[in-house]
Design a protein around this motif. Structure first.
Motif, PDB file in Angstrom:
ATOM      1  N   VAL A 139     -17.570 -17.129  16.684  1.00 56.06           N
ATOM      2  CA  VAL A 139     -16.682 -18.282  16.471  1.00 56.06           C
ATOM      3  C   VAL A 139     -16.699 -18.711  15.007  1.00 56.06           C
ATOM      4  CG1 VAL A 139     -16.450 -20.761  16.961  1.00 56.06           C
ATOM      5  CG2 VAL A 139     -16.740 -19.140  18.837  1.00 56.06           C
ATOM      6  N   PHE A 140     -17.889 -18.812  14.435  1.00 55.77           N
ATOM      7  CA  PHE A 140     -17.968 -19.276  13.058  1.00 55.77           C
ATOM      8  C   PHE A 140     -17.530 -18.213  12.055  1.00 55.77           C
ATOM      9  CE2 PHE A 140     -20.489 -22.478  15.206  1.00 55.77           C
ATOM     10  CZ  PHE A 140     -19.936 -23.618  14.640  1.00 55.77           C
ATOM     11  N   THR A 141     -17.674 -16.948  12.407  1.00 55.04           N
ATOM     12  CA  THR A 141     -17.126 -15.878  11.570  1.00 55.04           C
ATOM     13  C   THR A 141     -15.606 -15.940  11.570  1.00 55.04           C
ATOM     14  OG1 THR A 141     -19.040 -14.482  12.012  1.00 55.04           O
ATOM     15  CG2 THR A 141     -17.048 -13.384  11.222  1.00 55.04           C
ATOM     16  N   ALA A 142     -15.023 -16.175  12.736  1.00 52.74           N
ATOM     17  CA  ALA A 142     -13.562 -16.311  12.819  1.00 52.74           C
ATOM     18  C   ALA A 142     -13.078 -17.524  12.035  1.00 52.74           C
ATOM     19  CB  ALA A 142     -13.131 -16.420  14.283  1.00 52.74           C
ATOM     20  N   ALA A 143     -13.837 -18.620  12.087  1.00 51.76           N
ATOM     21  CA  ALA A 143     -13.456 -19.810  11.323  1.00 51.76           C
ATOM     22  C   ALA A 143     -13.515 -19.533   9.824  1.00 51.76           C
ATOM     23  CB  ALA A 143     -14.367 -20.982  11.686  1.00 51.76           C
ATOM     24  N   ALA A 144     -14.543 -18.819   9.369  1.00 49.59           N
ATOM     25  CA  ALA A 144     -14.650 -18.478   7.945  1.00 49.59           C
ATOM     26  C   ALA A 144     -13.513 -17.551   7.536  1.00 49.59           C
ATOM     27  CB  ALA A 144     -16.002 -17.832   7.657  1.00 49.59           C
TER      28      ALA A 144
END
Length: 95
Positions: free
Chosen positions: A61-66
């Motif tokens: 999720v946080f990789t996609a947000a970055a």
């Protein structure tokens, strides 16, 4: 996050170039305040997401947000004006 490393000197140069000298302290402080205020929120959100879905989905999720944040230069027209030289600061306009 190695890919975001070169952005910091570029953003610093653009801030110094585009911010009028008399407003630099306010602008820099506001940017720093927003970044520092977001850190605890991001940490709490990461904890909640990893507790709910597990570690690997939280990382995804946080990789996609970055990755989505890195697309901002393509989506927002203000980023396209960074190649133009800044307008010379002449001080406040008098009427």
């Amino acid at each position: 996050m190695l890919a975001f490393g070169p952005l910091n000197p570029i953003l610093g140069a653009v801030k110094a170039e585009r911010t009028p000298p008399r407003l630099r302290a306010r602008v820099y402080a506001t940017i720093s305040m927003a970044a520092l205020a977001g850190m605890p929120l991001g940490t709490a959100l990461a904890g909640a997401v990893s507790a709910r879905w597990g570690l690997m989905p939280a990382i995804a999720v946080f990789t996609a947000a970055a990755a989505a944040m890195s697309l901002c230069p393509l989506l927002f027209p203000a980023w396209r004006t960074l190649d133009r030289p800044p307008v010379a600061w002449t001080g406040p306009r008098r009427q």
